[in-house]
Design an enzyme around this catalytic site. Structure first.
Site, mmCIF file in Angstrom:
data_model
loop_
_atom_site.group_PDB
_atom_site.id
_atom_site.type_symbol
_atom_site.label_atom_id
_atom_site.label_comp_id
_atom_site.label_asym_id
_atom_site.label_seq_id
_atom_site.Cartn_x
_atom_site.Cartn_y
_atom_site.Cartn_z
ATOM 1 N N GLY A 1 83.756 -27.033 79.867
ATOM 2 C CA GLY A 1 84.531 -25.943 80.458
ATOM 3 C C GLY A 1 85.734 -26.374 81.269
ATOM 4 O O GLY A 1 86.212 -25.620 82.119
ATOM 5 N N LYS A 2 86.270 -27.551 81.002
ATOM 6 C CA LYS A 2 87.398 -28.058 81.789
ATOM 7 C C LYS A 2 88.657 -27.211 81.594
ATOM 8 O O LYS A 2 89.298 -26.819 82.568
ATOM 9 C CB LYS A 2 87.662 -29.526 81.432
ATOM 10 C CG LYS A 2 86.483 -30.443 81.755
ATOM 11 C CD LYS A 2 86.711 -31.874 81.307
ATOM 12 C CE LYS A 2 86.845 -32.054 79.820
ATOM 13 N NZ LYS A 2 85.621 -31.752 79.038
ATOM 14 N N ASP B 1 95.610 -30.790 82.576
ATOM 15 C CA ASP B 1 94.563 -30.787 81.554
ATOM 16 C C ASP B 1 94.631 -32.093 80.763
ATOM 17 O O ASP B 1 95.683 -32.725 80.691
ATOM 18 C CB ASP B 1 94.767 -29.594 80.611
ATOM 19 C CG ASP B 1 93.553 -29.307 79.743
ATOM 20 O OD1 ASP B 1 92.434 -29.662 80.143
ATOM 21 O OD2 ASP B 1 93.736 -28.712 78.665
ATOM 22 N N GLU B 2 93.518 -32.480 80.154
ATOM 23 C CA GLU B 2 93.429 -33.702 79.345
ATOM 24 C C GLU B 2 93.893 -34.921 80.143
ATOM 25 O O GLU B 2 94.594 -35.796 79.636
ATOM 26 C CB GLU B 2 94.244 -33.552 78.049
ATOM 27 C CG GLU B 2 93.842 -32.378 77.182
ATOM 28 C CD GLU B 2 92.453 -32.487 76.566
ATOM 29 O OE1 GLU B 2 91.864 -33.583 76.607
ATOM 30 O OE2 GLU B 2 91.954 -31.477 76.049
ATOM 31 N N GLN C 1 92.486 -37.520 81.036
ATOM 32 C CA GLN C 1 92.041 -38.837 80.583
ATOM 33 C C GLN C 1 93.160 -39.589 79.883
ATOM 34 O O GLN C 1 93.171 -40.812 79.841
ATOM 35 C CB GLN C 1 90.817 -38.736 79.661
ATOM 36 C CG GLN C 1 91.065 -38.141 78.295
ATOM 37 C CD GLN C 1 90.904 -36.627 78.259
ATOM 38 O OE1 GLN C 1 90.792 -35.983 79.298
ATOM 39 N NE2 GLN C 1 90.888 -36.059 77.063
ATOM 40 N N CYS D 1 69.501 -31.577 72.781
ATOM 41 C CA CYS D 1 68.320 -31.312 73.607
ATOM 42 C C CYS D 1 68.759 -30.562 74.869
ATOM 43 O O CYS D 1 69.883 -30.075 74.928
ATOM 44 C CB CYS D 1 67.585 -32.611 73.958
ATOM 45 S SG CYS D 1 68.439 -33.673 75.126
#
Length: 197
Positions: free
Chosen positions: A14-15, A85-86, A88, A146
């Site tokens: 949800g970033k 945003d983004e 990284q 999971c």
């Protein structure tokens, strides 16, 4: 007092939707924001913040030669907030420039991005945000396979896990999944992924 925030999470945490929400909240109060995103990410077009639920918004793209401090100073030195945003995909100099926006212009900067790549190594931008940010917060999501917390990003290609290759690869036949450590090392085979998805 302004601070540099780094909010990181695995894929699907949800970033991008959080960036759009924060921008909306500021603008609803007539406070201006500057939204930046990586020029590398062109999945929905360059300069677009796009959430998986379908909301999109234009943003200013950041390239290798972009100086974030100069960009903010030229765009709106009185902005209430800068959203990235983004993050990284940022380079070291970008993170230092973002910190300078906080320290010299007294504008809070909120950077959102992945912490680690599909090889479970830090991205350059994430590494320096972890080093320079005033506040670091994990955005949580669950493993694709999971109910455990996802802490890694798994790259799959033709139903098989990929642990080698280029760190940054936009497009192609790869699929990325938020996963727990167990399923990072032992993902289900392709047939099971198709049943789950």
């Amino acid at each position: 007092m302004a601070q540099l925030f780094f909010r990181y999470g695995a894929m699907n945490s949800g970033k991008s939707i959080e960036i759009l929400k924060v921008a909306h909240n500021y603008e609803e109060q007539n406070k201006s924001v500057i939204i930046l995103t990586s020029g590398i990410d062109n999945r929905d077009g360059v300069g677009i913040v796009s959430s998986r639920i379908g909301l999109k918004r234009e943003a200013t793209p950041i390239f290798s030669d972009t100086n974030i401090y100069e960009l903010v100073e030229a765009t709106n030195p009185d902005a209430a907030c800068v959203l990235i945003d983004e993050s990284q995909f940022l380079e070291r100099h970008h993170v230092i420039e973002a910190a300078k926006v906080v320290d010299d212009l007294n504008i809070p900067v909120m950077a959102f991005g992945l912490k680690n790549d599909f090889k479970n190594e830090l991205f350059e931008g994430s590494k320096y945000l972890l080093l320079f940010a005033n506040k670091i917060e994990e955005m949580k999501t669950i493993c694709w396979f999971c109910r455990k917390k996802a802490i890694m990003n798994l790259r799959m290609n033709n139903g098989l896990p990929v642990y080698t290759g280029e760190q940054i690869q936009i497009g192609g036949n790869e699929a990325y999944y938020p996963v727990c450590r167990k399923h990072y090392f032992n993902p289900p085979i392709q047939e099971e992924i198709e049943k789950e998805g």
